[in-house]
Design a protein around this motif. Structure first.
Motif, PDB file in Angstrom:
ATOM      1  N   ARG A  32       0.958  -1.166   0.004  1.00 35.08           N
ATOM      2  CA  ARG A  32      -0.026  -0.096   0.119  1.00 35.08           C
ATOM      3  C   ARG A  32       0.730   1.269  -0.032  1.00 35.08           C
ATOM      4  O   ARG A  32       2.131   1.325   0.492  1.00 35.08           O
ATOM      5  N   HIS A  33       0.304   2.501  -0.544  1.00 36.06           N
ATOM      6  CA  HIS A  33       0.870   3.433  -0.577  1.00 36.06           C
ATOM      7  C   HIS A  33       2.369   3.696  -1.109  1.00 36.06           C
ATOM      8  O   HIS A  33       3.198   4.436  -0.958  1.00 36.06           O
ATOM      9  N   GLN A  34       2.664   2.838  -2.074  1.00 35.77           N
ATOM     10  CA  GLN A  34       3.631   2.646  -3.046  1.00 35.77           C
ATOM     11  C   GLN A  34       3.137   2.663  -4.516  1.00 35.77           C
ATOM     12  O   GLN A  34       2.046   1.957  -4.677  1.00 35.77           O
ATOM     13  N   SER A  35       3.847   2.979  -5.431  1.00 37.26           N
ATOM     14  CA  SER A  35       3.398   2.669  -6.706  1.00 37.26           C
ATOM     15  C   SER A  35       3.536   1.268  -6.966  1.00 37.26           C
ATOM     16  O   SER A  35       4.211   0.679  -6.552  1.00 37.26           O
ATOM     17  N   ILE A  36       2.611   0.802  -7.773  1.00 34.87           N
ATOM     18  CA  ILE A  36       2.473  -0.603  -7.943  1.00 34.87           C
ATOM     19  C   ILE A  36       3.006  -1.229  -9.248  1.00 34.87           C
ATOM     20  O   ILE A  36       2.465  -0.898 -10.229  1.00 34.87           O
ATOM     21  N   PRO A  37       4.184  -2.021  -9.292  1.00 33.39           N
ATOM     22  CA  PRO A  37       4.861  -2.295 -10.533  1.00 33.39           C
ATOM     23  C   PRO A  37       3.965  -3.625 -10.995  1.00 33.39           C
ATOM     24  O   PRO A  37       3.579  -4.401 -10.342  1.00 33.39           O
ATOM     25  N   VAL A  38       3.687  -3.360 -12.342  1.00 35.16           N
ATOM     26  CA  VAL A  38       3.216  -4.558 -13.080  1.00 35.16           C
ATOM     27  C   VAL A  38       3.953  -4.966 -14.223  1.00 35.16           C
ATOM     28  O   VAL A  38       4.446  -4.050 -15.151  1.00 35.16           O
ATOM     29  N   TRP A  39       4.523  -6.148 -14.175  1.00 41.05           N
ATOM     30  CA  TRP A  39       5.490  -6.637 -14.995  1.00 41.05           C
ATOM     31  C   TRP A  39       5.435  -7.920 -15.880  1.00 41.05           C
ATOM     32  O   TRP A  39       4.776  -8.645 -15.084  1.00 41.05           O
ATOM     33  N   GLY A  40       6.042  -8.221 -16.807  1.00 47.29           N
ATOM     34  CA  GLY A  40       5.839  -9.391 -17.589  1.00 47.29           C
ATOM     35  C   GLY A  40       6.797  -9.418 -18.911  1.00 47.29           C
ATOM     36  O   GLY A  40       7.547  -8.758 -19.057  1.00 47.29           O
ATOM     37  N   TRP A  41       5.989 -10.447 -19.737  1.00 47.10           N
ATOM     38  CA  TRP A  41       6.803 -10.565 -21.100  1.00 47.10           C
ATOM     39  C   TRP A  41       5.937 -10.795 -22.134  1.00 47.10           C
ATOM     40  O   TRP A  41       4.755 -11.604 -21.742  1.00 47.10           O
ATOM     41  N   THR A  42       6.023 -10.276 -23.231  1.00 44.04           N
ATOM     42  CA  THR A  42       5.477 -10.699 -24.385  1.00 44.04           C
ATOM     43  C   THR A  42       6.330 -11.230 -25.516  1.00 44.04           C
ATOM     44  O   THR A  42       7.443 -11.288 -25.432  1.00 44.04           O
ATOM     45  N   ASP A  43       5.696 -11.998 -26.258  1.00 44.53           N
ATOM     46  CA  ASP A  43       6.476 -12.823 -27.318  1.00 44.53           C
ATOM     47  C   ASP A  43       6.716 -12.107 -28.422  1.00 44.53           C
ATOM     48  O   ASP A  43       7.707 -12.277 -29.175  1.00 44.53           O
ATOM     49  N   ARG A  44       6.083 -10.873 -28.576  1.00 46.33           N
ATOM     50  CA  ARG A  44       6.624  -9.862 -29.631  1.00 46.33           C
ATOM     51  C   ARG A  44       7.195  -8.572 -29.158  1.00 46.33           C
ATOM     52  O   ARG A  44       6.521  -7.937 -28.165  1.00 46.33           O
ATOM     53  N   PRO A  45       8.215  -8.189 -29.669  1.00 49.85           N
ATOM     54  CA  PRO A  45       8.856  -6.757 -29.138  1.00 49.85           C
ATOM     55  C   PRO A  45       7.812  -5.462 -29.489  1.00 49.85           C
ATOM     56  O   PRO A  45       6.940  -5.613 -30.308  1.00 49.85           O
ATOM     57  N   ARG A  46       7.810  -4.445 -28.722  1.00 49.56           N
ATOM     58  CA  ARG A  46       7.455  -3.216 -28.928  1.00 49.56           C
ATOM     59  C   ARG A  46       5.993  -3.302 -28.783  1.00 49.56           C
ATOM     60  O   ARG A  46       5.202  -2.828 -29.754  1.00 49.56           O
ATOM     61  N   THR A  47       5.341  -4.142 -28.083  1.00 44.07           N
ATOM     62  CA  THR A  47       3.829  -4.255 -27.935  1.00 44.07           C
ATOM     63  C   THR A  47       3.197  -3.380 -26.858  1.00 44.07           C
ATOM     64  O   THR A  47       3.743  -3.097 -25.949  1.00 44.07           O
ATOM     65  N   ARG A  48       2.043  -2.576 -27.279  1.00 49.07           N
ATOM     66  CA  ARG A  48       1.461  -2.043 -26.369  1.00 49.07           C
ATOM     67  C   ARG A  48       0.935  -2.515 -25.287  1.00 49.07           C
ATOM     68  O   ARG A  48      -0.251  -3.419 -25.492  1.00 49.07           O
ATOM     69  N   ILE A  49       1.163  -2.061 -23.975  1.00 46.58           N
ATOM     70  CA  ILE A  49       0.163  -2.935 -22.995  1.00 46.58           C
ATOM     71  C   ILE A  49      -0.478  -1.747 -21.993  1.00 46.58           C
ATOM     72  O   ILE A  49       0.109  -0.905 -21.720  1.00 46.58           O
ATOM     73  N   LYS A  50      -1.713  -2.297 -21.382  1.00 51.89           N
ATOM     74  CA  LYS A  50      -2.277  -1.557 -20.527  1.00 51.89           C
ATOM     75  C   LYS A  50      -2.671  -2.283 -19.494  1.00 51.89           C
ATOM     76  O   LYS A  50      -2.985  -3.600 -19.455  1.00 51.89           O
ATOM     77  N   ALA A  51      -2.585  -1.835 -18.282  1.00 52.56           N
ATOM     78  CA  ALA A  51      -2.768  -2.411 -16.971  1.00 52.56           C
ATOM     79  C   ALA A  51      -4.060  -1.678 -16.169  1.00 52.56           C
ATOM     80  O   ALA A  51      -3.919  -0.370 -16.286  1.00 52.56           O
ATOM     81  N   VAL A  52      -4.735  -2.376 -15.436  1.00 43.17           N
ATOM     82  CA  VAL A  52      -5.786  -1.879 -14.632  1.00 43.17           C
ATOM     83  C   VAL A  52      -5.946  -2.240 -13.284  1.00 43.17           C
ATOM     84  O   VAL A  52      -6.025  -3.715 -13.351  1.00 43.17           O
ATOM     85  N   LEU A  53      -5.925  -1.710 -12.229  1.00 44.83           N
ATOM     86  CA  LEU A  53      -6.051  -2.020 -10.918  1.00 44.83           C
ATOM     87  C   LEU A  53      -6.910  -0.944 -10.036  1.00 44.83           C
ATOM     88  O   LEU A  53      -6.480   0.091 -10.001  1.00 44.83           O
ATOM     89  N   GLY A  54      -8.237  -1.492  -9.884  1.00 42.26           N
ATOM     90  CA  GLY A  54      -8.962  -0.596  -9.291  1.00 42.26           C
ATOM     91  C   GLY A  54      -9.348   0.551 -10.039  1.00 42.26           C
ATOM     92  O   GLY A  54      -9.426   0.302 -11.242  1.00 42.26           O
ATOM     93  N   PRO A  55      -9.146   1.873  -9.450  1.00 45.86           N
ATOM     94  CA  PRO A  55      -9.641   2.942 -10.528  1.00 45.86           C
ATOM     95  C   PRO A  55      -8.229   3.589 -11.191  1.00 45.86           C
ATOM     96  O   PRO A  55      -8.181   4.527 -11.843  1.00 45.86           O
ATOM     97  N   ASN A  56      -7.006   2.820 -11.133  1.00 46.76           N
ATOM     98  CA  ASN A  56      -5.721   3.107 -11.671  1.00 46.76           C
ATOM     99  C   ASN A  56      -5.543   2.400 -12.847  1.00 46.76           C
ATOM    100  O   ASN A  56      -5.740   1.394 -13.079  1.00 46.76           O
TER     101      ASN A  56
END
Length: 158
Positions: A32-56
């Protein structure tokens, strides 16, 4: 429960796989009260990624090696929340349910770290606990001379 939904792409060559860190699985706890990292991998480079957690929300692009790291704004303690990560290029979507925001404690040590609470004589504390809000991930032991980009482990509810 992690669900992966892949919509039918316009051309077969667009379909690819995306995966998240094993630390971002059902029942996970993020600080809590820290920025939340979301990380991973895709099979293709330069892929646009979007993450949603709660209202963020956060968006970014995977690197030339397919790795990505997004940072969601901090949240107060609470949950459970649904984490959604999707590829804006390939139509793949990963949903991770039952994410809590709270305090994260890291513990390490020797053989005494496998000592259970039941063996410790804390019966009153165990009885007073709110088990659905206590989570643990046990990372598999591994010896390696080089830094590792991932771990093996699965979150468990107490």
């Amino acid at each position: 429960m992690v669900t992966t939904a892949i919509s039918a792409p316009a051309a077969p060559e667009i379909l690819f796989k995306m995966r998240l860190s094993p630390l971002l699985t059902p029942h996970a706890v993020v600080q809590r009260h820290q920025s939340i990292p979301v990380w991973g991998w895709t099979d293709r480079p330069r892929t646009r990624i979007k993450a949603v957690l709660g209202p963020n929300k956060a968006e970014g692009i995977s690197g030339d090696d397919g790795r990505f790291l997004l940072r969601l704004p901090e949240l107060p303690a609470g949950g459970p929340h649904l984490l959604t990560v999707e590829s804006l290029d390939g139509g793949e979507r990963i949903e991770v349910q039952d994410i809590l925001i709270g305090e994260v404690w890291l513990a390490s040590g020797q053989s005494n770290m496998v000592w259970s609470m039941e063996s410790s004589g804390y019966t009153a504390e165990i009885a007073a606990a709110k088990p659905n809000q206590i989570r643990m991930i046990k990372v598999a032991n591994r010896a390696d001379l080089a830094p590792q980009s991932t771990v093996k482990g699965e979150w468990q509810v107490a």
